[in-house]
Design a protein around this motif. Structure first.
Motif, mmCIF file in Angstrom:
data_model
loop_
_atom_site.group_PDB
_atom_site.id
_atom_site.type_symbol
_atom_site.label_atom_id
_atom_site.label_comp_id
_atom_site.label_asym_id
_atom_site.label_seq_id
_atom_site.Cartn_x
_atom_site.Cartn_y
_atom_site.Cartn_z
ATOM 1 N N MET A 86 0.865 -1.236 -0.136
ATOM 2 C CA MET A 86 -0.066 -0.003 -0.020
ATOM 3 C C MET A 86 0.893 1.370 0.152
ATOM 4 O O MET A 86 1.777 1.437 1.052
ATOM 5 N N THR A 87 0.763 2.069 -1.025
ATOM 6 C CA THR A 87 1.658 3.267 -1.057
ATOM 7 C C THR A 87 0.853 4.287 -2.094
ATOM 8 O O THR A 87 0.210 3.861 -2.950
ATOM 9 N N PRO A 88 1.044 5.669 -1.657
ATOM 10 C CA PRO A 88 0.554 6.445 -2.719
ATOM 11 C C PRO A 88 1.035 6.419 -4.235
ATOM 12 O O PRO A 88 0.557 6.888 -5.039
ATOM 13 N N ILE A 130 -0.708 -0.588 -4.849
ATOM 14 C CA ILE A 130 -2.153 -0.391 -4.754
ATOM 15 C C ILE A 130 -2.169 1.159 -3.690
ATOM 16 O O ILE A 130 -1.585 1.325 -2.771
ATOM 17 N N SER A 131 -2.608 2.411 -4.245
ATOM 18 C CA SER A 131 -2.775 3.406 -3.672
ATOM 19 C C SER A 131 -4.490 3.781 -3.740
ATOM 20 O O SER A 131 -5.116 3.100 -4.471
ATOM 21 N N ILE A 132 -4.787 4.358 -2.571
ATOM 22 C CA ILE A 132 -6.360 4.510 -2.539
ATOM 23 C C ILE A 132 -6.674 6.022 -3.100
ATOM 24 O O ILE A 132 -7.976 6.161 -2.818
ATOM 25 N N GLY A 133 -5.782 6.603 -3.500
ATOM 26 C CA GLY A 133 -6.300 7.938 -4.214
ATOM 27 C C GLY A 133 -5.390 8.903 -4.203
ATOM 28 O O GLY A 133 -4.301 8.689 -3.428
ATOM 29 N N ASP A 134 -5.346 10.076 -4.565
ATOM 30 C CA ASP A 134 -4.428 11.082 -4.741
ATOM 31 C C ASP A 134 -4.445 11.882 -3.698
ATOM 32 O O ASP A 134 -4.778 13.432 -3.991
ATOM 33 N N TYR A 135 -3.987 11.587 -2.577
ATOM 34 C CA TYR A 135 -3.708 12.459 -1.581
ATOM 35 C C TYR A 135 -2.849 11.613 -0.507
ATOM 36 O O TYR A 135 -2.475 10.374 -0.671
ATOM 37 N N VAL A 136 -2.240 12.240 0.426
ATOM 38 C CA VAL A 136 -1.449 11.362 1.118
ATOM 39 C C VAL A 136 -1.735 11.152 2.558
ATOM 40 O O VAL A 136 -2.112 11.989 3.425
ATOM 41 N N LEU A 137 -1.849 9.702 3.184
ATOM 42 C CA LEU A 137 -1.985 9.434 4.369
ATOM 43 C C LEU A 137 -0.819 9.241 5.399
ATOM 44 O O LEU A 137 0.285 9.152 4.598
ATOM 45 N N THR A 138 -0.867 9.170 6.320
ATOM 46 C CA THR A 138 0.601 9.204 7.253
ATOM 47 C C THR A 138 1.045 7.773 7.318
ATOM 48 O O THR A 138 1.988 7.547 7.188
ATOM 49 N N GLY A 139 0.167 6.641 6.939
ATOM 50 C CA GLY A 139 0.567 5.400 6.739
ATOM 51 C C GLY A 139 -0.276 4.562 5.921
ATOM 52 O O GLY A 139 -1.294 5.107 5.693
ATOM 53 N N GLY A 140 -0.072 3.506 5.573
ATOM 54 C CA GLY A 140 -0.838 2.378 4.691
ATOM 55 C C GLY A 140 -1.872 1.815 5.395
ATOM 56 O O GLY A 140 -2.706 1.061 4.842
HETATM 57 CL CL1 6GU Z 1 -1.874 3.187 0.098
HETATM 58 N N1 6GU Z 1 -0.629 4.949 1.575
HETATM 59 C C1 6GU Z 1 -0.516 6.248 1.916
HETATM 60 N N2 6GU Z 1 0.486 6.492 2.770
HETATM 61 N N3 6GU Z 1 -1.103 7.253 1.398
HETATM 62 C C2 6GU Z 1 -1.797 6.987 0.584
HETATM 63 C C3 6GU Z 1 -2.300 5.549 0.235
HETATM 64 C C4 6GU Z 1 -1.522 4.851 0.609
HETATM 65 N N4 6GU Z 1 -3.290 6.049 -0.894
HETATM 66 C C5 6GU Z 1 -3.354 7.163 -0.904
HETATM 67 N N5 6GU Z 1 -2.927 7.975 -0.113
#
Ligand code: 6GU
Length: 225
Positions: A86-88, A130-140
């Motif tokens: 899981m990574t942006p 896999i990313s879940i969208g175009d923004y950054v989360l602190t972790g996956g």
């Molecule tokens: Cl999978 N990880 C993180 N850190 N940020 C995200 C994401 C995943 N998908 C969207 N933003």
């Protein structure tokens, strides 16, 4: 389906699995989810799992050895259909990917943190990113919970109404049409007559039309796919 989740924040990810649809899937024996705390595979007395990046720059990088130890342990027990990271910086999750993954027997999900993982983890072990969208989360972690929800609900027998997953938004690259329930008239706001008509072929036609209109307006990109 068996899902093994490798994470540095197990507490952050566990609660969605203890509630609602995912809990039901687990209780019914249709899904099995195991959490692996990367820290337990860390190096030395301090259980080190991350280090500075070569070449300089802010942010720590997850080291390859703890991740390799954890993944190798799992691979020694069984084979896996996919090892997902899981990574942006990856292709965005969509319904087609969820559909395909729901047919898996065993999957591993590795969740990133900090500046991510050493590239050699991705090169050696990861089969899907896999990313879940175009923004950054602190972790996956939250992203992994999102992926699990999208996938596990598609396993036959998980949803009460077997047909309901088929009429979801995105299942045919279309958004869902509007839905209504009682009362038929709320302070002058009326439910469309067609839905009260009992003419089911006409109702289906109306729903398709509305689904298309809504998609055209909000997500025209879906119609190009
Ligand atoms: Cl999978 N990880 C993180 N850190 N940020 C995200 C994401 C995943 N998908 C969207 N933003």
């Amino acid at each position: 389906m068996r899902v093994d989740i490798i994470t540095v924040e197990p507490d952050l990810i566990k609660s969605p699995f203890q509630n609602s649809m995912m809990k039901r899937a687990i209780d019914k024996g249709l899904a099995e989810v195991h959490f692996h705390n990367l820290r337990e595979f860390g190096q030395g007395n301090y259980r080190q799992i991350d280090d500075y990046q070569f070449g300089g720059g802010a942010g720590m990088v997850l080291m390859i050895e703890p991740i390799a130890k954890c993944i190798e342990g799992l691979l020694a027990e069984r084979s896996y259909d996919e090892i997902i990271y899981m990574t942006p910086d990856a292709p965005t999750l969509n319904q087609a990917t969820a559909n395909t993954l729901s047919l898996s027997e065993n999957i591993i999900i590795l969740t990133g943190h900090y500046k991510g993982v050493d590239q050699r983890v991705r090169d050696k072990y990861i089969t899907k990113e896999i990313s879940i969208g175009d923004y950054v989360l602190t972790g996956g972690e939250l992203a992994a919970a999102v992926l699990c929800d999208a996938v596990i609900r598609l396993i036959p027998g998980v949803l009460g109404d077997e047909t309901s997953a088929l009429t979801d938004s995105f299942q045919d690259n279309l958004l869902s049409p509007p839905v209504y329930t009682r009362p038929a008239d709320y302070e002058g706001m009326k439910v469309p007559d067609i839905l009260l008509s009992g003419n089911f072929p006409k109702i289906e036609e109306w729903r398709s039309e509305k689904a298309y209109e809504r998609t055209q307006k909000i997500r025209p990109d879906l119609l190009d796919e």
